[in-house]
Design a protein around this motif. Structure first.
Motif, PDB file in Angstrom:
ATOM      1  N   GLY A 460      64.896  10.078 -26.522  1.00 14.87           N
ATOM      2  CA  GLY A 460      65.175   9.858 -27.936  1.00 14.87           C
ATOM      3  C   GLY A 460      64.162  10.594 -28.794  1.00 14.87           C
ATOM      4  N   PRO A 461      64.404  10.659 -30.089  1.00 18.12           N
ATOM      5  CA  PRO A 461      63.490  11.407 -30.958  1.00 18.12           C
ATOM      6  C   PRO A 461      62.117  10.756 -31.087  1.00 18.12           C
ATOM      7  CG  PRO A 461      65.166  10.294 -32.257  1.00 18.12           C
ATOM      8  CD  PRO A 461      65.556  10.115 -30.823  1.00 18.12           C
ATOM      9  N   THR A 597      69.224   9.764 -31.881  1.00 22.48           N
ATOM     10  CA  THR A 597      68.853  10.663 -32.982  1.00 22.48           C
ATOM     11  C   THR A 597      69.633  10.304 -34.249  1.00 22.48           C
ATOM     12  OG1 THR A 597      68.384  12.404 -31.381  1.00 22.48           O
ATOM     13  CG2 THR A 597      68.662  13.090 -33.667  1.00 22.48           C
ATOM     14  N   GLN A 600      68.140   7.186 -35.712  1.00 21.24           N
ATOM     15  CA  GLN A 600      66.883   7.418 -36.417  1.00 21.24           C
ATOM     16  C   GLN A 600      67.159   8.031 -37.786  1.00 21.24           C
ATOM     17  OE1 GLN A 600      64.084  10.687 -35.701  1.00 21.24           O
ATOM     18  NE2 GLN A 600      62.529   9.172 -35.195  1.00 21.24           N
ATOM     19  N   ARG A 601      68.143   8.955 -37.826  1.00 22.54           N
ATOM     20  CA  ARG A 601      68.477   9.605 -39.089  1.00 22.54           C
ATOM     21  C   ARG A 601      68.997   8.575 -40.087  1.00 22.54           C
ATOM     22  NH1 ARG A 601      71.101  13.476 -36.631  1.00 22.54           N
ATOM     23  NH2 ARG A 601      73.186  12.742 -37.122  1.00 22.54           N
TER      24      ARG A 601
ATOM     25  N   SER B  11      57.905  15.205 -30.744  1.00 26.02           N
ATOM     26  CA  SER B  11      58.833  14.149 -31.139  1.00 26.02           C
ATOM     27  C   SER B  11      59.579  14.514 -32.412  1.00 26.02           C
ATOM     28  CB  SER B  11      58.069  12.851 -31.357  1.00 26.02           C
ATOM     29  OG  SER B  11      57.299  12.947 -32.534  1.00 26.02           O
ATOM     30  N   PRO B  13      63.373  14.506 -34.949  1.00 27.52           N
ATOM     31  CA  PRO B  13      64.609  15.287 -34.970  1.00 27.52           C
ATOM     32  C   PRO B  13      64.263  16.776 -35.090  1.00 27.52           C
ATOM     33  CG  PRO B  13      64.259  14.213 -37.089  1.00 27.52           C
ATOM     34  CD  PRO B  13      63.150  13.761 -36.185  1.00 27.52           C
ATOM     35  N   ASP B  35      68.207  19.037 -28.232  1.00 30.24           N
ATOM     36  CA  ASP B  35      67.739  18.892 -29.617  1.00 30.24           C
ATOM     37  C   ASP B  35      68.778  19.434 -30.589  1.00 30.24           C
ATOM     38  OD1 ASP B  35      65.296  17.617 -29.249  1.00 30.24           O
ATOM     39  OD2 ASP B  35      64.257  19.497 -28.820  1.00 30.24           O
ATOM     40  N   ALA B  38      72.044  17.119 -30.780  1.00 29.81           N
ATOM     41  CA  ALA B  38      71.889  15.882 -31.545  1.00 29.81           C
ATOM     42  C   ALA B  38      71.626  16.132 -33.032  1.00 29.81           C
ATOM     43  CB  ALA B  38      70.745  15.058 -30.951  1.00 29.81           C
ATOM     44  N   ALA B  39      71.483  17.406 -33.412  1.00 30.47           N
ATOM     45  CA  ALA B  39      71.125  17.704 -34.811  1.00 30.47           C
ATOM     46  C   ALA B  39      72.367  17.760 -35.691  1.00 30.47           C
ATOM     47  CB  ALA B  39      70.392  19.040 -34.872  1.00 30.47           C
TER      48      ALA B  39
END
Lengths: 608, 608
Positions: A460-461, A597, A600-601, B11, B13, B35, B38-39
């Motif tokens: 996870g982030p 992610t 978290q956003r 760590s 995003p 990465d 998930a962005a």
């Protein structure tokens, strides 16, 4: 079966350890020398305290590097041993553990070791003391219990026997057949430890990662059976070096330790009913399903909206309590606002459907698992329950072949309607503090026959989340338990890490549309995710479009496929709706990272 | 030297990672696929963001399981690769990392792998993309960089080259001679990671325990030199999978990462001055001694009493500041009550005597270590300083051959009197949060030439304390740094874990008597400890009596002996007085456990 535990297993000063060990119901202790050296109490005081608490001091440990040494060094060994034997007399302890030499050995000649052990035995016998000689897995020349026994045999002195330690034997996969070749009365002591399967050097593995029986991967029941078959009748004693247990509350750790031995006793009795003096635990099968999940919080109204949109039926706020039951098929969610002032919503309880509720109750009682006071879910039904190591309440009730459980009736007539095809709870995911996951394993397995089914790391982030799955063999109960990265767990968020309930449904895309139509937005899934799906799976464009439009995630393996959608988090809880096609048995491990992610956003955007 | 870093190292995003990496001064990134997936940003947005931040996207990674597969599987590989190549065009990245097969390989025939890589290369070349093929240490058939190069050689396509990863090479101790046999222009990418010496399976070691260069045990400079000797001129890129760095602040971790490459550049330049484009750091030797230690707190009067009893001389509270200097010989303690309202006493700063203060300043500047604003210790002297990873301020000043440092003069005339024989600071022990100890290692070593000198676990009543010793080669500076058990560190005690200052003295028993005469009681040592000393060492009874009466602890090894006494803890700080006899170089490791238990007892008794 007599039980004992080494003082090194738990935290605190020596006197606190003794109190905790006695409270847990052990018969005796192994006194770990550094604990005594650091204690302000005299040996006589420790002896008297143990006696008052009803604890025997079964073993003083350890004497190190006593054999295979030069004559000059052996003179120092005798000086040291004699001082320790005198100390043991003050303590009133009759057996000392001597480990095979790791540091000062100058010879691998077993006759030298045997002769030196014999001389030590003569010295010990003069003070009424016995020496239990143990092969450390990393001993310089003696690293196998069979060799240790050969040395003891050659020493040929009644005050010299062997100590068997399960870690040293099982970590090196030493064959167990040699155990029953040792006369039972020459086995002076038996130490038990479990351990996880690790490819780590055996010294680090032993010093930091031992576990209590039932928490690791070792076949301890078989080894224990052989020890008893050999005729050993001394205590079964735990010697568990573990970085976590050294830190946790000693009372709780000692209780966990004692429970692990009760579990082991049962496991041995099951593989060999002829071993005397062992008691079986009451039989109890894995739960047949999840009866309910309870969410508690000051304001649970956000869940009302989501559950209604997902086709659940509300069975009314109870007339006298701020408790609501929502059902769809066999899925039952209890929303509880009673005495929850200031509490962000979290999963407070899980109920299991079981085939024989009384048997479960008897089993937990026999394991010494503390029962929580019965309480009424709403009004009438009494439910037996306990508290899991992570603090979640766990209840069990008789599974109904048809219809709903007895307790549900208090919410009024319950229909099995499922407007949007939600049939039952697929899984419940709880977040575990890192320091309880081993205790949880023993708890779920010994008390509820829910066994570990593998674990994975989810990046996870905010760090790696370790996901440990527990479940029933038939998949009716699935508990993926997550250990959050320590720094983010410490920081907290909404008062605690995020948990979730996943519901099984017939058609997740239709369900996701129904949620959207009712104004319940899913957790957003990035477009890049669907581009990757297109690269990884040969999915028709229309299928991809359908997934993308509904924010539904996808996974597939040789057994089938998995479609699932997440809701946004409310307090510390979110929902997932899942559709398993074929025999897909997993949880979409790659998708979990995408979810973390996105969560978290969302948290950063909406504040947390 | 161009620098790059994989986004997986830190760590957050993806967008936060890019900002942190750019702020640290890297030239480029390796974009780790999960990465991106998930962005929420599109590939074009990521491309534009990187461009705005001045970052190249040097590598997209990874493509897995692409060679050694069946033709049927290879069709799926081509489908997947083509989608990723198209994505890379959107991102504007020219090189992709392909790892050797771990899952789907059906043959170890290198010609099959080569032919498949060639076909992938043809596909890639059509989009202007290059494939960097890497041997994973746990690859099913290809697990050695030399084999990967052989496959690339046979593939014989300009778009196919190798990627070298220091972890996969050094973890398996693969000989390095083969590196310079690869033409530099066929090395498409170089990934660097350090790691601690662990006997763990290589997959777990790689996935969880990699470190930045200079923080582990690998000989990275030698490997890097060979890569550059081979003619490689692409970026040196960090790929560090580490459970801690995945959790810590990305800005701070990225700065640490960049510093590690600066350190490595210097290390390579030192072993081979002929490598072009490498810059040495300014030379700087280890500090010549501890100039002072500053204790800060609202009320430091408790230390006044102890220091006076130990024969220190007070140099007066400064006329305008609540700051006092105490000295004995070369030992200097600054007690600071300025702006310390509500603060329990703790060690706030350590000052080093250095031979060339300007050189140290230049070196830290070149390493990008942030300078703290100069501040006046009391009034006049300006001291250059920085902040260590654990938050302690560190200052350095020119060592005076004779007399005292310039800054000391502001406290008035300082005499070197030492009424009870305290000559200097022997060691300073700071407590480290577990998440900074690796960063601390690089900080002390790169900035101050203080190297790790071993570590040990101390079993305390609240858990294992990891003690990591750093120091100068001549023993003039000694820093045993302790990582407290996470649960007790979390719980805190008096606002933070306990630190201490140890003073060297000529006769510790006489000193302990002087303290007692002045009413300063030592930390009590249990009688059991002295009984154990009698068993372990052949000490005359009179010596034992002397130790016991003064609560002095004892250790000895082949090099000499160590006598030491502890004071009680005030706030978060205690003192130790030590007498080293012969060439004893340690810290009495067994005694530390006795101390921890006594300190816990004292804290429980007097409240904390």
């Amino acid at each position: 079966m007599e039980t004992s535990i080494a003082t090194v297993c738990i935290s605190g000063p020596l006197s606190a350890k003794l109190h905790a060990i006695a409270a847990a119901g052990f018969d005796g202790i192994e006194l770990f020398e550094p604990d005594l050296i650091a204690a302000p109490e005299s040996p006589e005081e420790i002896r008297a305290l143990a006696a008052r608490l009803g604890l025997r001091i079964d073993l003083y440990q350890p004497l190190r590097d006593v054999e295979g040494v030069s004559e000059e060094e052996f003179a120092r060994v005798l000086h040291r041993a004699d001082a320790k034997f005198a100390l043991m007399q003050r303590l009133g302890v009759g057996t000392v553990l001597a480990c095979s030499n790791v540091a000062t050995a100058v010879t691998d000649d077993l006759d030298v070791s045997a002769a030196q052990l014999r001389r030590l035995g003569e010295l010990a016998a003069g003070r009424g003391i016995r020496i239990a000689f143990e092969a450390l897995a990393w001993g310089r020349h003696i690293d196998d219990y069979r060799t240790a026994w050969e040395v003891v045999r050659r020493a040929d002195h009644p005050a010299v026997g062997v100590c068997l330690d399960s870690f040293h034997i099982l970590s090196r996969r030493t064959p167990l057949e040699g155990i029953t070749e040792i006369p039972g009365d020459r086995i002076f002591f038996v130490q038990l430890a479990d351990a996880p399967a690790l490819s780590l050097d055996v010294l680090s593995w032993s010093r930091h990662h031992r576990l209590f029986p039932g928490e690791g991967a070792f076949e301890l029941a078989d080894l224990t059976r052989r020890v008893l078959d050999a005729g050993y009748r001394g205590p079964l004693s735990l010697e568990v070096f573990n970085d976590t247990f050294r830190q946790t509350d000693p009372v709780r750790t000692a209780a966990q330790a004692r429970r692990s031995l009760r579990w082991l006793e049962d496991a041995v009795a099951r593989i060999d009913p002829d071993v005397p003096d062992l008691q079986l635990l009451p039989d109890s099968a894995a739960p047949a399903g999840v009866a309910f999940v309870e969410i508690k919080g000051e304001d649970t109204s956000g869940f009302d909206r989501v559950l209604a949109a997902a086709g659940f039926t509300a069975h009314g706020r109870h007339r006298s309590k701020a408790v609501t039951l929502w059902t769809s098929g066999r899925a039952r969610i209890v929303l509880n606002e009673e005495r929850a002032a200031g509490l962000a919503p979290r999963i407070a309880a899980v109920g299991f459907d079981v085939d024989d509720a009384d048997a479960v109750t008897r089993r937990l009682t026999a394991l010494g698992v503390p029962r929580v006071d019965r309480r009424r879910l709403a009004d009438e039904a009494d439910l037996p329950g306990t508290i899991a190591p992570d603090g979640t309440e766990v209840y069990w009730s008789q599974a109904a072949d048809a219809g709903d459980p007895e307790w549900a009736a208090e919410f009024g007539p319950v229909q099995r309607s499922a407007a949007h095809g939600v049939t039952r709870v697929d899984h419940v995911s709880l977040t575990q503090p890192w320091q309880v996951i081993d205790e949880t394993r023993l708890f779920l397995s010994a008390a509820f026959a829910l066994e570990p089914q593998g674990s994975t790391d989810v990046p996870g982030p905010a760090g790696l989340v370790q996901s440990h799955v527990f479940g029933s063999p038939d998949g009716a109960v699935r508990l993926p338990l997550n250990v959050a990265p320590p720094l983010s767990a410490e920081a907290g968020r909404d008062g605690g890490p995020v948990q979730h309930i996943a519901f099984a449904c017939d058609d997740v895309i239709a369900l996701a549309r129904a949620l959207a139509d009712a104004g319940v937005a899913p957790l957003p899934v990035p477009a890049n995710y669907y581009d990757d799906l297109a690269a990884r799976f040969a999915l028709p464009e229309s299928t991809l479009d359908g997934l993308r439009a509904a924010s539904v995630l996808y996974d597939a393996d040789a057994d089938g496929s998995y479609l699932h959608v997440y809701t946004r988090t409310i307090g510390g809880v979110f929902f997932e709706f899942v559709e398993r096609r074929g025999h897909y048995d997993g949880y979409g491990p790659q998708n979990a990272a995408v979810r973390l992610t996105a969560q978290q956003r969302a948290a950063d955007r909406f504040g947390a």
